[in-house]
Structure formats: structure tokens, C-alpha cells
Design an enzyme around this catalytic site. Structure first.
Site, PDB file in Angstrom:
ATOM      1  N   CYS A  73      -2.596  -0.612   4.587  1.00 42.46           N
ATOM      2  CA  CYS A  73      -1.972  -0.328   3.301  1.00 42.46           C
ATOM      3  C   CYS A  73      -0.464  -0.442   3.475  1.00 42.46           C
ATOM      4  CB  CYS A  73      -2.372   1.078   2.866  1.00 42.46           C
ATOM      5  SG  CYS A  73      -1.543   1.594   1.373  1.00 42.46           S
ATOM      6  N   CYS A 198       0.922  -2.602  -4.938  1.00 43.69           N
ATOM      7  CA  CYS A 198       0.105  -2.727  -3.727  1.00 43.69           C
ATOM      8  C   CYS A 198       0.905  -3.549  -2.718  1.00 43.69           C
ATOM      9  CB  CYS A 198      -1.212  -3.407  -4.085  1.00 43.69           C
ATOM     10  SG  CYS A 198      -2.225  -3.747  -2.648  1.00 43.69           S
TER      11      CYS A 198
HETATM   12  N1  LIG Z   1      -2.315  -0.046  -1.690  1.00 43.91           N
HETATM   13  C1  LIG Z   1      -2.388  -0.707  -0.430  1.00 43.91           C
HETATM   14  C2  LIG Z   1      -3.577  -1.548  -0.204  1.00 43.91           C
HETATM   15  C3  LIG Z   1      -4.708  -0.740   0.235  1.00 43.91           C
HETATM   16  C4  LIG Z   1      -5.831  -1.639   0.592  1.00 43.91           C
HETATM   17  C5  LIG Z   1      -7.110  -1.231   0.036  1.00 43.91           C
HETATM   18  N2  LIG Z   1      -7.191  -1.104  -1.387  1.00 43.91           N
HETATM   19  C6  LIG Z   1      -8.218  -2.080   0.591  1.00 43.91           C
HETATM   20  O1  LIG Z   1      -8.070  -3.276   0.835  1.00 43.91           O
HETATM   21  O2  LIG Z   1      -9.289  -1.516   0.784  1.00 43.91           O
HETATM   22  C7  LIG Z   1      -1.116  -1.425  -0.096  1.00 43.91           C
HETATM   23  O3  LIG Z   1      -0.047  -0.998  -0.514  1.00 43.91           O
HETATM   24  O4  LIG Z   1      -1.144  -2.401   0.643  1.00 43.91           O
END
Ligand SMILES: N[C@H](CCC[C@H](N)C(=O)O)C(=O)O
Length: 263
Positions: A73, A198
């Protein structure tokens, strides 16, 4: 059982952060999902344990809001760097370990820089790219990202595409604002909703845009929760390395959790 926790957010991607250096946190999918729940719990996109790790300043253990242990993440990584700095584990430069390997981070005022894993393989198709920036990301370019039904189209691709059966994918919609400048919205697996930002998704969109448009580093990316920058290098084989995700990460509050079930 009472557990002190902290709440952090990086461009609106929010996390419950726990100092678990004594490894006393009772990890269970149900407990983590109930803490992250926005009605019955603290409310967050994920939960991060900061643990000790030999040879490193700390280990980051990341769980999605559904309680499942996630892949990397990016925004959580930036937040845990801020947390480790707040705990006094380092002064301006840190090396830590996460599920996808070693990371480095720096803190300078409001800005946290996080070195991401290298990206060797970008699967390119006419309508989208698929790449792993620590987490798997589907990236598609759209004319007006504000108009996209992110939750419906995102969940269709997350469950219905060829990526569904292998654990699924995160789904990003990117609009080109101008050269080296994107606006991105992301449907996150494990949260099963759109998040405000994200980090691994923003990174994936920046790399994909650089390949498609021949853009050089750095690339600025707008998200609902704020602005991030992605710097990178491309080596002779076309692989990306020295990828850095840059932006703010802040502590919001601290509290005490009661781990007896809340519903
Ligand atoms: N919020 C995260 C991604 C989490 C990944 C997750 N959602 C997965 O692939 O299971 C970020 O800032 O990169």
C-alpha cells in the site's frame, strides 16, 4: 483488551496505525474488519501494524479494510514512515521491510517520499494496461474522470475480468489534464469501494502514462484527496526503477480501542 491506536491519512487514504513492536495485536480478519468499519468501528481504508524487523527500522504489515492481508500500500507506506518518524525510530531517512520487499522513506517537513518496488513488466492492451507496483493495477484512460461510475465499472472489472479469479485487481481511471499531469480515481479491492487516493494505483497510472505518451519523470497526479508526485527512471530494458511516491501524510488523532466485539 485495550489497544492504543493512531489514525493517519495520506491524500485522504486513511489508516488505523498500531505500534505492534511487542507483537501483542490479536490479528484476526473479523477484528480488523470491525475496526476499519465506518459505522461500527474507527473507520479506515486499512490497518497497519508497525513491527520490529531485524536489519531494518521496522516492518509494515498491511491489511485491507475487509481484514485480509493486502499487498503493498503506497499511501499506507507513506503514513507508516510518518508514524515511525513520530515514534522517533529515525530522523530523516528510513529503511523498512514490507510484503513486497525493502523500502526507503524520507521525511522533510510535510512531504514523505517513499521508494516503491521496481516494475519489470507492464502488460499493454489497446484499452488498458495491467501492472504490479506492489499491488496489482488495471489502468484505463478516460476523457472525463469526474463522469466515471467508478464503483460499478470498477467492481465489474475487479470481479469480471481475467484478473478476477487470481485474487482480483485494483482498477484505476486516469484522465490526462496536460503533459505530465493526470487526474486519477481508483476502485480498491479489499475496500471494495472507491477510495480518495491509492498510492500504488497513482504510481501505476503515472508509469502507464509515461509509456503511452513518452513522458519523462516526474508526473503529478491529482486524486480526490490531494496531489501526489511520482518520480522514476526507466532502464535500457524498459524496466522502471527508482520509483518514488511523493506527498503528504499526517496524523489525525489517537485513541484507545476496545477489542471486545462491537456488533
Ligand atoms: N491504498 C493502497 C493500495 C492498497 C492495495 C489493496 N487495495 C490491494 O491491492 O489489495 C495504496 O495506497 O497503494
Amino acid at each position: 483488551m485495550k489497544i492504543t491506536f493512531f489514525k493517519y491519512q495520506g491524500t485522504g487514504n486513511d489508516f488505523v496505525m498500531i505500534d505492534d513492536r511487542d507483537q501483542s495485536f490479536p490479528v484476526s480478519k473479523e477484528l480488523i474488519a470491525s475496526i476499519c468499519h465506518r459505522r461500527f468501528g474507527v473507520g479506515s481504508d486499512g490497518l497497519i501494524l508497525l513491527q520490529n524487523a531485524e536489519g531494518y527500522d521496522f516492518r509494515m504489515v498491511y491489511f485491507n479494510a475487509d481484514g485480509g492481508e493486502g499487498s503493498m500500500c503506497g499511501n499506507g507506506g507513506r503514513c507508516v514512515v510518518r508514524f515511525a518518524n513520530d515514534l522517533g525510530l529515525f530522523s530523516d531517512h528510513t529503511k523498512f521491510i514490507a510484503v513486497d520487499g525493502e523500502h526507503e522513506g524520507t521525511v522533510s517537513g510535510d512531504v514523505i517520499r517513499l521508494k516503491m518496488s521496481g516494475v519489470k513488466d507492464v502488460q499493454r492492451y489497446e484499452d488498458y494496461d495491467f501492472l504490479n507496483t506492489g499491488s496489482p493495477h488495471y489502468v484505463t484512460f478516460v476523457d472525463q474522470v469526474d463522469e466515471v461510475d467508478v464503483v460499478n465499472i470498477g467492481s465489474e472489472i475487479r470481479y469480471g475480468s481475467i484478473y478476477g479469479p487470481q485474487g482480483g485487481t485494483n482498477v484505476n481511471f486516469a484522465e490526462i489534464i496536460e503533459e505530465n499531469h493526470l487526474s486519477v480515481r481508483t476502485y480498491e479491492r479489499g475496500v471494495e469501494d472507491e477510495t480518495f487516493s491509492c498510492g500504488t494505483g497513482v504510481t501505476a497510472c503515472a508509469l502507464s502514462a509515461s509509456l503511452r505518451n513518452d513522458w519523462q519523470s516526474p508526473i503529478t497526479v491529482e486524486t480526490i484527496g490531494g496531489t501526489l508526485e511520482v518520480a522514476f527512471q526507466q532502464n535500457a530494458n524498459g524496466e522502471f526503477d527508482d520509483i518514488t511516491l511523493i506527498g503528504p501524510a499526517v496524523r489525525v488523532f489517537e485513541g484507545v480501542l476496545d477489542t471486545t466485539p462491537t456488533r
